[in-house]
Design a protein around this motif. Structure first.
Motif, PDB file in Angstrom:
ATOM      1  N   GLU A  27       0.820  -1.208   0.000  1.00 32.92           N
ATOM      2  CA  GLU A  27       0.000   0.000   0.000  1.00 32.92           C
ATOM      3  C   GLU A  27       0.856   1.262   0.000  1.00 32.92           C
ATOM      4  O   GLU A  27       0.324   2.357   0.030  1.00 32.92           O
ATOM      5  N   ASN A  54      -2.437   3.591   0.526  1.00 30.91           N
ATOM      6  CA  ASN A  54      -2.780   4.124   1.845  1.00 30.91           C
ATOM      7  C   ASN A  54      -2.858   5.649   1.733  1.00 30.91           C
ATOM      8  O   ASN A  54      -1.877   6.291   1.350  1.00 30.91           O
ATOM      9  N   ALA A 230      -9.230   3.945   1.174  1.00 30.33           N
ATOM     10  CA  ALA A 230      -7.980   3.764   0.436  1.00 30.33           C
ATOM     11  C   ALA A 230      -8.158   4.398  -0.938  1.00 30.33           C
ATOM     12  O   ALA A 230      -9.284   4.690  -1.358  1.00 30.33           O
TER      13      ALA A 230
END
Length: 243
Positions: A27, A54, A230
């Motif tokens: 991420e 992220n 996200a």
């Protein structure tokens, strides 16, 4: 980091869209991991990379954006709160074989807030076919249950349900435009909650798009709270033009 931990080729997506597609697994991007990803992309002649980022790592996001990754979606995960209902709402039933074609028709027109439509590189007709295929596979066992909103014997909407060890998960939800405004979406979500409770789940999660405020309000009315967000980025080889 081993390349197998960094990026993955996606054969199903590649075959379906006719483009070589991969997905970045972490991420977070760093200059080192990005270099590894782009070297792999060149070696494998990959046209498109998915990156689920992220949102709390600004250096990673700036690095992605500076290297041709484009934001295509805000992924919102919501989670049920409180006890799950014990009974199915009226007007919702398990799918039946005669529902398949009506559900396929609903799927073709009902998921246009998704990142695939928003990206701009995927042909609209292939995006329509993606969700038609998705509901087909759900009926054929990909989903643990598919519930249908029945209006006078007509399949007016659907919800697909999955069971992980302790968590139920909602997949696709849609109501035909002719039947919207009748609280069928709420009935379908409540049916999924009841199904999950009966399957021994203690909670239920669902993913939707940040731009799909209608879906978010539906889940919130049914007792869901936001669990996480996200960012979906797509990277395209510059030689690939938009459709």
């Amino acid at each position: 980091m081993n390349i197998s931990e960094l990026v993955q080729f996606l054969p199903w997506d590649s075959d379906f869209f006719g483009r070589r597609i991969g997905r970045i697994l972490p991420e977070r991007l760093t200059p080192e991991t990005l270099a590894g990803v782009l070297a792999w992309q060149q070696e494998k002649a990959v046209d498109c990379l998915y990156f689920l980022a992220n949102p709390n790592l600004p250096d990673s996001l700036r690095l992605a954006e500076a290297n041709g990754f484009h934001l295509v979606d805000l992924r919102v995960t919501l989670e049920s709160s409180g006890d799950l209902p014990q009974s199915m709402p009226a007007g919702v039933r398990p799918w039946q074989p005669q529902d398949r074609e009506p559900l396929r028709a609903i799927a073709r027109i009902s998921h246009r807030d998704s990142r695939f439509y928003f990206d701009g590189h995927f042909p609209t007709e292939r995006c329509d076919a993606l969700y038609e295929t998705w509901i087909d596979k759900s009926l054929d066992g990909y989903a643990d249950a598919v519930m249908v909103a029945d209006v006078e014997g007509r399949a007016a909407g659907y919800i697909t349900c999955h069971r992980d060890p302790q968590e139920g998960r909602i997949g696709l939800v849609a109501v035909h435009p002719d039947f919207q405004g009748r609280a069928l979406g709420q009935a379908l979500v409540k049916a999924a909650l009841a199904w999950a409770g009966g399957a021994g789940c203690s909670r239920v999660s669902v993913v939707t798009q940040g731009r799909n405020t209608t879906a978010q309000r539906l889940y919130q009315r049914c007792g869901f709270l936001t669990r996480s967000v996200a960012l979906w980025y797509h990277w395209w080889n510059e030689s690939q033009g938009r459709e």
